[in-house]
Design a protein around this motif. Structure first.
Motif, mmCIF file in Angstrom:
data_model
loop_
_atom_site.group_PDB
_atom_site.id
_atom_site.type_symbol
_atom_site.label_atom_id
_atom_site.label_comp_id
_atom_site.label_asym_id
_atom_site.label_seq_id
_atom_site.Cartn_x
_atom_site.Cartn_y
_atom_site.Cartn_z
ATOM 1 N N ARG A 117 0.842 -1.208 0.000
ATOM 2 C CA ARG A 117 0.000 0.000 0.000
ATOM 3 C C ARG A 117 0.874 1.254 0.000
ATOM 4 N N ARG B 191 0.738 4.085 -2.993
ATOM 5 C CA ARG B 191 0.366 5.460 -2.643
ATOM 6 C C ARG B 191 1.631 6.300 -2.479
ATOM 7 N N SER C 137 -6.195 -6.394 1.280
ATOM 8 C CA SER C 137 -6.175 -4.997 0.860
ATOM 9 C C SER C 137 -7.115 -4.151 1.709
ATOM 10 N N HIS D 56 -6.181 -0.904 4.193
ATOM 11 C CA HIS D 56 -6.561 0.401 3.634
ATOM 12 C C HIS D 56 -7.656 1.109 4.422
ATOM 13 N N TYR E 63 -6.679 -0.281 -5.317
ATOM 14 C CA TYR E 63 -6.613 1.161 -5.066
ATOM 15 C C TYR E 63 -7.203 1.951 -6.234
ATOM 16 N N TYR F 176 -10.831 1.854 -5.688
ATOM 17 C CA TYR F 176 -11.168 2.742 -4.578
ATOM 18 C C TYR F 176 -11.214 4.199 -5.038
#
Length: 231
Positions: free
Chosen positions: A78, A82, A152, A156, A218, A221
């Motif tokens: 993650r 990011r 995940s 997150h 992600y 998301y």
């Protein structure tokens, strides 16, 4: 000189990513060492009766060892995905392992039970009904993607275990793109690792799967978040 600098910069970036994947994967293997040793023993059994000595401890260890270790690996993935969020750039694998241990262990108990039921059904129907066995193989793919998405979700979102399991289940079915991306990318990496280059398993396999899976997660998301903001 600029071209040379660019080449050196590119090589440095590649070596940095390789070191990230390798270090995290090696930590994951180290934390999973008891599980890994049991799996190696299963692969080398000479008598089917030995399964009954090896499977119970393996099943018992999964929630307490495999799931916390894998959740920590997904937390590192993650961070890599990011890149714009620098506040977690220096977090260690161990810190994520400690932080997520309880939730990942609880989720691991639920998922281990589901995998155990699936394994028993596959074993039983493999000799009684090929149709039902194929059905359970499809369910196995669904459960595999759901398990990946649970990792995940745990790293997150700040959710209780029950809510995290429900959210992961929803996301598994709400997006065919996420489902296919996770299933195909993870399946491809596993196939290459198991049948072509098994030596990469302790070095890259887990961390690459985590990175690709969380990248897809992600993106979904962000897409859903943007849709909510535009409504």
């Amino acid at each position: 000189m600029k071209q040379s600098s660019g080449i050196r910069g590119g090589l440095y970036a590649v070596s940095e990513w390789i070191s990230k994947f390798a270090l995290t994967n090696l930590q994951w293997v180290l934390f999973n060492l008891p599980v890994a040793l049991l799996l190696l023993s299963l692969l080398n059994i000479g008598d089917v009766r030995e399964l009954w000595y090896l499977l119970p401890p393996l099943v018992l260890l999964l929630p307490f060892i495999f799931f916390p270790a894998t959740t920590a690996m997904f937390a590192k993935a993650r961070d890599w995905v990011r890149k714009d969020h620098k506040e977690t750039a220096d977090r260690s694998y161990l810190s994520y392992y400690k932080e997520n241990y309880k939730n990942s262990m609880k989720a691991g108990i639920v998922l281990t039970l589901l995998w155990s039921v699936l394994a028993v059904d596959l074993y039983y129907f493999s000799t009684t009904s090929s149709l039902l066995m194929n059905l359970f193989l499809i369910l196995g793919i669904l459960l595999f993607v759901y398990t990946i998405n649970t990792f995940s979700t745990l790293v997150h979102f700040d959710l209780k275990v029950g809510a995290a399991l429900k959210k992961a289940l929803m996301l598994t079915f709400v997006s065919p793109v996420l489902f296919l991306t996770v299933a195909i990318s993870s399946g491809f990496i596993l196939a290459v690792s198991l049948y072509i280059f098994p030596l990469i398993i302790p070095i890259f396999t887990g961390s690459i799967i985590a990175f690709l899976a969380f990248s897809a997660y992600y993106r979904l998301y962000l897409k859903l978040n943007n849709m909510e903001n535009t409504v």
